[in-house]
Design a protein around this motif. Sequence first.
Motif, PDB file in Angstrom:
ATOM      1  N   LEU A 148     -31.179   2.312  11.489  1.00  0.00           N
ATOM      2  CA  LEU A 148     -31.531   0.891  11.326  1.00  0.00           C
ATOM      3  C   LEU A 148     -32.761   0.500  12.149  1.00  0.00           C
ATOM      4  N   ALA A 149     -33.175   1.395  13.072  1.00  0.00           N
ATOM      5  CA  ALA A 149     -34.344   1.095  13.913  1.00  0.00           C
ATOM      6  C   ALA A 149     -35.660   1.301  13.163  1.00  0.00           C
ATOM      7  N   HIS A 150     -35.580   1.785  11.910  1.00  0.00           N
ATOM      8  CA  HIS A 150     -36.764   2.012  11.057  1.00  0.00           C
ATOM      9  C   HIS A 150     -37.831   2.841  11.772  1.00  0.00           C
ATOM     10  N   LEU A 151     -37.425   4.005  12.262  1.00  0.00           N
ATOM     11  CA  LEU A 151     -38.357   4.935  12.911  1.00  0.00           C
ATOM     12  C   LEU A 151     -39.160   5.665  11.834  1.00  0.00           C
ATOM     13  N   ARG A 152     -40.210   6.364  12.264  1.00  0.00           N
ATOM     14  CA  ARG A 152     -40.971   7.193  11.316  1.00  0.00           C
ATOM     15  C   ARG A 152     -40.047   8.298  10.801  1.00  0.00           C
ATOM     16  N   SER A 153     -40.274   8.735   9.558  1.00  0.00           N
ATOM     17  CA  SER A 153     -39.363   9.704   8.924  1.00  0.00           C
ATOM     18  C   SER A 153     -39.152  10.959   9.770  1.00  0.00           C
ATOM     19  N   GLY A 154     -40.261  11.513  10.309  1.00  0.00           N
ATOM     20  CA  GLY A 154     -40.165  12.741  11.093  1.00  0.00           C
ATOM     21  C   GLY A 154     -39.334  12.547  12.354  1.00  0.00           C
ATOM     22  N   VAL A 155     -39.536  11.403  13.018  1.00  0.00           N
ATOM     23  CA  VAL A 155     -38.797  11.114  14.257  1.00  0.00           C
ATOM     24  C   VAL A 155     -37.317  10.923  13.936  1.00  0.00           C
ATOM     25  N   LEU A 156     -37.052  10.184  12.842  1.00  0.00           N
ATOM     26  CA  LEU A 156     -35.655   9.943  12.442  1.00  0.00           C
ATOM     27  C   LEU A 156     -34.969  11.262  12.093  1.00  0.00           C
ATOM     28  N   LEU A 157     -35.671  12.121  11.331  1.00  0.00           N
ATOM     29  CA  LEU A 157     -35.100  13.418  10.951  1.00  0.00           C
ATOM     30  C   LEU A 157     -34.763  14.236  12.198  1.00  0.00           C
TER      31      LEU A 157
ATOM     32  N   ALA B 283     -26.643  15.674  14.983  1.00  0.00           N
ATOM     33  CA  ALA B 283     -25.695  16.433  14.140  1.00  0.00           C
ATOM     34  C   ALA B 283     -25.373  17.781  14.780  1.00  0.00           C
ATOM     35  N   ILE B 284     -26.378  18.417  15.401  1.00  0.00           N
ATOM     36  CA  ILE B 284     -26.137  19.717  16.053  1.00  0.00           C
ATOM     37  C   ILE B 284     -25.212  19.537  17.264  1.00  0.00           C
ATOM     38  N   ILE B 285     -25.408  18.436  18.016  1.00  0.00           N
ATOM     39  CA  ILE B 285     -24.507  18.163  19.157  1.00  0.00           C
ATOM     40  C   ILE B 285     -23.081  17.938  18.646  1.00  0.00           C
ATOM     41  N   GLU B 286     -22.962  17.153  17.568  1.00  0.00           N
ATOM     42  CA  GLU B 286     -21.642  16.901  16.957  1.00  0.00           C
ATOM     43  C   GLU B 286     -20.986  18.222  16.542  1.00  0.00           C
ATOM     44  N   ALA B 287     -21.764  19.057  15.843  1.00  0.00           N
ATOM     45  CA  ALA B 287     -21.228  20.329  15.368  1.00  0.00           C
ATOM     46  C   ALA B 287     -20.798  21.200  16.550  1.00  0.00           C
ATOM     47  N   GLY B 288     -21.609  21.182  17.618  1.00  0.00           N
ATOM     48  CA  GLY B 288     -21.270  21.965  18.814  1.00  0.00           C
ATOM     49  C   GLY B 288     -19.952  21.515  19.417  1.00  0.00           C
ATOM     50  N   LEU B 289     -19.765  20.194  19.517  1.00  0.00           N
ATOM     51  CA  LEU B 289     -18.507  19.668  20.064  1.00  0.00           C
ATOM     52  C   LEU B 289     -17.325  20.069  19.179  1.00  0.00           C
ATOM     53  N   GLY B 290     -17.529  19.928  17.859  1.00  0.00           N
ATOM     54  CA  GLY B 290     -16.472  20.294  16.911  1.00  0.00           C
ATOM     55  C   GLY B 290     -16.105  21.767  17.017  1.00  0.00           C
ATOM     56  N   LEU B 291     -17.145  22.622  17.079  1.00  0.00           N
ATOM     57  CA  LEU B 291     -16.902  24.069  17.156  1.00  0.00           C
ATOM     58  C   LEU B 291     -16.202  24.454  18.468  1.00  0.00           C
ATOM     59  N   MET B 292     -16.707  23.915  19.562  1.00  0.00           N
ATOM     60  CA  MET B 292     -16.198  24.339  20.872  1.00  0.00           C
ATOM     61  C   MET B 292     -14.796  23.812  21.161  1.00  0.00           C
ATOM     62  N   TYR B 293     -14.532  22.552  20.797  1.00  0.00           N
ATOM     63  CA  TYR B 293     -13.235  21.964  21.152  1.00  0.00           C
ATOM     64  C   TYR B 293     -12.256  21.949  19.983  1.00  0.00           C
ATOM     65  N   PHE B 294     -12.629  21.314  18.855  1.00  0.00           N
ATOM     66  CA  PHE B 294     -11.678  21.237  17.735  1.00  0.00           C
ATOM     67  C   PHE B 294     -11.377  22.634  17.171  1.00  0.00           C
ATOM     68  N   MET B 295     -12.413  23.483  17.101  1.00  0.00           N
ATOM     69  CA  MET B 295     -12.212  24.811  16.513  1.00  0.00           C
ATOM     70  C   MET B 295     -11.979  25.877  17.585  1.00  0.00           C
TER      71      MET B 295
ATOM     72  N   VAL C 104     -19.167  20.133   8.247  1.00  0.00           N
ATOM     73  CA  VAL C 104     -20.201  20.065   7.203  1.00  0.00           C
ATOM     74  C   VAL C 104     -20.603  18.611   6.975  1.00  0.00           C
ATOM     75  N   TRP C 105     -19.611  17.706   6.981  1.00  0.00           N
ATOM     76  CA  TRP C 105     -19.897  16.281   6.763  1.00  0.00           C
ATOM     77  C   TRP C 105     -20.788  15.728   7.870  1.00  0.00           C
ATOM     78  N   MET C 106     -20.696  16.311   9.070  1.00  0.00           N
ATOM     79  CA  MET C 106     -21.540  15.865  10.185  1.00  0.00           C
ATOM     80  C   MET C 106     -23.025  16.069   9.880  1.00  0.00           C
ATOM     81  N   PHE C 107     -23.331  16.983   8.952  1.00  0.00           N
ATOM     82  CA  PHE C 107     -24.721  17.188   8.523  1.00  0.00           C
ATOM     83  C   PHE C 107     -25.019  16.423   7.229  1.00  0.00           C
ATOM     84  N   VAL C 108     -24.031  16.360   6.343  1.00  0.00           N
ATOM     85  CA  VAL C 108     -24.246  15.694   5.048  1.00  0.00           C
ATOM     86  C   VAL C 108     -24.484  14.199   5.257  1.00  0.00           C
TER      87      VAL C 108
ATOM     88  N   LEU D 228     -30.976  15.190  13.166  1.00  0.00           N
ATOM     89  CA  LEU D 228     -30.617  16.615  13.209  1.00  0.00           C
ATOM     90  C   LEU D 228     -30.093  17.005  14.589  1.00  0.00           C
ATOM     91  N   GLY D 229     -30.791  16.497  15.630  1.00  0.00           N
ATOM     92  CA  GLY D 229     -30.363  16.802  17.002  1.00  0.00           C
ATOM     93  C   GLY D 229     -28.942  16.317  17.258  1.00  0.00           C
TER      94      GLY D 229
END
Lengths: 93, 201
Positions: free
Chosen positions: A23-32, A39-51, B187-191, A36-37
């Motif tokens: 919602l901050a309307h950042l430039r596309s590259g900055v937002l991406l 999402a990778i932190i989220e995935a790391g938390l999910g992998l390390m603790y939930f999984m 996967v949804w965390m990326f989608v 992504l950063g």
Amino acid sequence: MKRYVIVWLGLLAIVALEVVLTLAHLRSGVLLAGLLGLAIIEAGLGLMYFMHLRYERRSFTWSLILAVVITVVLMDHFWLDAFRLLHQRLSAP
Amino acid sequence: MAELTVTSEPSPFGVPSRKLGIWMFIVADAATFAAMLFAYGYVRVANPDWTRPFTVWPTIVNGIVMTVVLLTSSLTIIAALLAAQAGRRTTALRWLGATMLLGTLFAALHLREWVAMIGDGWRLFRNPLGGAPLVGATFFSITGLHLLHVITGVIVIGVIALGYRRGRFDPGHLEVTGLYWHFVDLVWMFVFPLVYLLNVR
């Protein structure tokens, strides 16, 4: 269970941050990069603790992570062709 | 005649075979989703007339609710596993039921969104906003494959819950099922950020 609830709250906070960034309307590259950063932190938390990868043998954890990382790095070869097409279409009369 | 003796060697990774098996599947499936997300990135970069179809209301709000539902279902399946490991069978079954309910709610919200988009004229190769026609193809294929995983997961959890209630399955089976379910969440965390948030007008 308390540890998992804390991780769950952390994941929810990251989702909220992702929405705020959008919602901050950042430039596309900055937002991406930001999304992504996060999402990778989220995935790391999910992998390390939930999984439970945090509690597995290191050899096991790293063999799994490396397999995915190498695959993703190999896929990055496609970007050059995507940008070639972009430039070709933008310069077309 | 010499007798055949069977010796048991420890697992090189210290995990049971079924757990190793589900992790191998997860790595392969992660590569599949990565390939689909890369294909989406490829066509998005290569098409200067890419359309951003989503508005905060209703699409992103719906997406946030779906994300909260899926993240919560990861917590409920952990509660089921912890209860099963503690020998509390009835509690474990209740948490598995809650996970199935949340998974079903996610699928219902997702299908409602699809129906609304199709009603607006979105198809696999038709963009009602007039931009790149591949917007619909990437959206429906990525979210469709994820939705298929969610529906499969709900069915698998149901089958495992039935077997666990009858005593055919043990907490180890619940753990393996939980790993699959967490992967669907992962996967949804990326989608959600890449397919939804990056396409807000």
